[in-house]
Motif scaffolding. Sequence first.
Motif, PDB file in Angstrom:
ATOM      1  N   ASP A  99       0.896  -1.176   0.175  1.00 14.84           N
ATOM      2  CA  ASP A  99      -0.028  -0.004   0.002  1.00 14.84           C
ATOM      3  C   ASP A  99       0.936   1.212   0.177  1.00 14.84           C
ATOM      4  O   ASP A  99       1.652   1.413   0.777  1.00 14.84           O
ATOM      5  CB  ASP A  99      -1.029  -0.103   1.078  1.00 14.84           C
ATOM      6  N   ASP A 100       0.727   2.084  -0.953  1.00 15.09           N
ATOM      7  CA  ASP A 100       1.410   3.318  -1.169  1.00 15.09           C
ATOM      8  C   ASP A 100       1.160   4.576  -0.048  1.00 15.09           C
ATOM      9  O   ASP A 100       1.987   5.268   0.347  1.00 15.09           O
ATOM     10  CB  ASP A 100       1.250   3.869  -2.404  1.00 15.09           C
ATOM     11  N   ASP A 101      -0.183   4.569   0.405  1.00 16.20           N
ATOM     12  CA  ASP A 101      -0.692   5.698   1.212  1.00 16.20           C
ATOM     13  C   ASP A 101       0.140   5.300   2.607  1.00 16.20           C
ATOM     14  O   ASP A 101       0.550   6.188   3.219  1.00 16.20           O
ATOM     15  CB  ASP A 101      -2.034   5.618   1.298  1.00 16.20           C
ATOM     16  N   ALA A 102      -0.088   4.087   2.914  1.00 15.42           N
ATOM     17  CA  ALA A 102       0.855   3.433   4.098  1.00 15.42           C
ATOM     18  C   ALA A 102       2.295   4.016   4.231  1.00 15.42           C
ATOM     19  O   ALA A 102       2.739   4.535   5.121  1.00 15.42           O
ATOM     20  CB  ALA A 102       0.786   2.058   4.614  1.00 15.42           C
ATOM     21  N   ALA A 103       2.924   3.674   2.997  1.00 17.72           N
ATOM     22  CA  ALA A 103       4.244   3.962   2.790  1.00 17.72           C
ATOM     23  C   ALA A 103       4.583   5.489   2.879  1.00 17.72           C
ATOM     24  O   ALA A 103       5.716   5.843   3.538  1.00 17.72           O
ATOM     25  CB  ALA A 103       4.833   3.599   1.524  1.00 17.72           C
TER      26      ALA A 103
END
Length: 291
Positions: A99-103
């Motif tokens: 997940d990019d948002d989490a990163a």
Amino acid sequence: MRTTPLTAVPLLVAALATPAHAAALPAAAQPPRVPAGTTAAWVVYDRHAGKIVATRNAHRKYRSASVVKILIAIDYLERRKSVPPADARLLQVMLRSSDDDAASAFWDRLGKGQIIVRTARKLGLSDTTPPPASKPGFWGYTSLSAYDIVRTYRYLLDRAEPRVRDTILGHLRKATPCGADGFDQTFGIPDAVPRPWAVKQGWSGFGTTPPVRCGGDAKAVGAPISWVAQRATGSGVPDYGRPVLHTSGLVGKGERYVMALLTAHPAGGTWNASVKRITTLARDLYRYAAR
């Protein structure tokens, strides 16, 4: 299991067969053939033998794409003694479903490129550098090599605290078939190597909409605006303008092998064709390493 430090292992453990001899060798005894127009780098470390058993362009730098999420997780977990439930959920989707948002949430909170500076220094990652100064928010523009990825997995196995190792590798053992952005992340190791495995995949340069939305158990959330915007310029970014696919992890019975395979594909290349190339390379590389 404990093994000798990677720095104590010669990078080149044997001369590869010359083209004149390769045709006479069984398929499993030949290193993978890289298709024209594709660049590839790999390192495979045999934990039982305590040595590298396959290598090509080991120190060539690639833009990391989502493989950098392992370093983000290491930095986060080693800087605190406990993990709030909300952050535990972010770690789970970041590592299992990429997940990019989490990163991005961890990246912004932990100091962006300083995450890479800290982890590279601690783990001894000589090829790993932060994104260009002009693009501090773009974690996927971190530069790294197949050699450094193998060092990172070996750090988790041999030196990290049990809670750090078990959290990160536990999630990678449960990688979802679908990425959070709707791309199918079973290319490379998952499709090429029999279980068990623990994997972290990376992809970049294929746009934000998959050709066919993956129908697995990860909810598609779309790419953050900052992630999309990084296509604007590629100054100082390895292989900018070319799509990249990376597959890495622990493979084989008892997670015997540490494997990192990084690839860059022809500009304008399709997702399906690129996935086919890296999966074939991963299959041939595993057979060659386990020969």
